[in-house]
Design a protein around this motif. Structure first.
Motif, mmCIF file in Angstrom:
data_model
loop_
_atom_site.group_PDB
_atom_site.id
_atom_site.type_symbol
_atom_site.label_atom_id
_atom_site.label_comp_id
_atom_site.label_asym_id
_atom_site.label_seq_id
_atom_site.Cartn_x
_atom_site.Cartn_y
_atom_site.Cartn_z
ATOM 1 N N TYR A 185 10.397 -7.429 -7.351
ATOM 2 C CA TYR A 185 9.970 -6.603 -8.338
ATOM 3 C C TYR A 185 11.235 -5.716 -8.755
ATOM 4 C CZ TYR A 185 4.830 -6.952 -7.976
ATOM 5 O OH TYR A 185 3.521 -7.650 -8.110
ATOM 6 N N GLU A 188 6.112 -7.414 -2.869
ATOM 7 C CA GLU A 188 6.767 -6.757 -4.210
ATOM 8 C C GLU A 188 7.704 -7.853 -4.639
ATOM 9 O OE1 GLU A 188 8.981 -3.571 -2.831
ATOM 10 O OE2 GLU A 188 7.210 -2.087 -2.939
ATOM 11 N N ASN A 196 1.646 -7.438 -4.865
ATOM 12 C CA ASN A 196 2.283 -6.116 -4.746
ATOM 13 C C ASN A 196 2.662 -6.071 -3.365
ATOM 14 O OD1 ASN A 196 1.776 -5.736 -7.441
ATOM 15 N ND2 ASN A 196 0.006 -4.641 -7.029
ATOM 16 N N TYR A 235 4.487 -1.268 -10.599
ATOM 17 C CA TYR A 235 3.644 -2.696 -10.187
ATOM 18 C C TYR A 235 2.980 -2.909 -11.297
ATOM 19 C CZ TYR A 235 5.324 -1.698 -5.411
ATOM 20 O OH TYR A 235 5.733 -1.410 -4.186
ATOM 21 N N CYS A 273 1.649 -12.270 -9.571
ATOM 22 C CA CYS A 273 2.388 -10.883 -8.917
ATOM 23 C C CYS A 273 1.809 -10.906 -7.422
ATOM 24 C CB CYS A 273 1.963 -9.666 -9.478
ATOM 25 S SG CYS A 273 2.811 -9.488 -11.018
ATOM 26 N N LYS A 302 2.931 -6.127 -13.866
ATOM 27 C CA LYS A 302 1.686 -7.252 -13.690
ATOM 28 C C LYS A 302 1.286 -7.395 -15.185
ATOM 29 C CE LYS A 302 -2.734 -7.890 -12.153
ATOM 30 N NZ LYS A 302 -3.018 -9.355 -11.319
#
Length: 132
Positions: free
Chosen positions: A5, A56, A53, A31, A51, A35
């Protein structure tokens, strides 16, 4: 090795200047922005990027073209949200602030959205391999 990310967000910040006040202020909001951009990316390119989270990361290492496209999708979504916010906030008061000023600012936001869409399409076109 998957793309992080942080790599996506840094690419966005380096290529898509946005005022700090319009940027997501928490990790969760960042995030969400990533996304949402991935959803648009997947839809446009018929891809299946996912994705994660907790790690990351996204589900694979993105090449430079896809990283740029994803960064520009984040910007496009921010611009669309800015335009919607501006319309909803100021339209009821457009006569008080002056119709010309409201309309010129709205047109500027619309032009920015159109330009960003064109940039994304150019990046997609440039990333396609030529099989001729």
């Amino acid at each position: 090795m998957n793309t992080t990310y942080d790599e996506i967000w840094l690419t966005f910040l380096n290529n898509c200047k946005v005022t700090d006040i319009d940027l997501p202020q928490t990790n969760e909001k960042r995030y969400d922005a990533i996304k949402n951009a991935v959803l648009h990316f997947n839809n446009r390119l018929r891809d299946n990027l996912a994705c994660d989270n907790s790690a990351e990361t996204v589900s694979r290492k993105l090449n430079e073209d896809h990283l740029l496209i994803l960064a520009h999708y984040i910007r496009l979504i921010l611009l669309i949200n800015q335009r919607t916010y501006f319309e909803n906030l100021w339209q009821p008061f457009q006569h008080d602030v002056g119709l010309k000023n409201f309309q010129s600012q709205l047109n500027s936001l619309k032009d920015s959205v159109t330009q960003e869409r064109n940039t994304i399409e150019s990046l997609i076109f440039n990333s396609m391999e030529d099989f001729l």
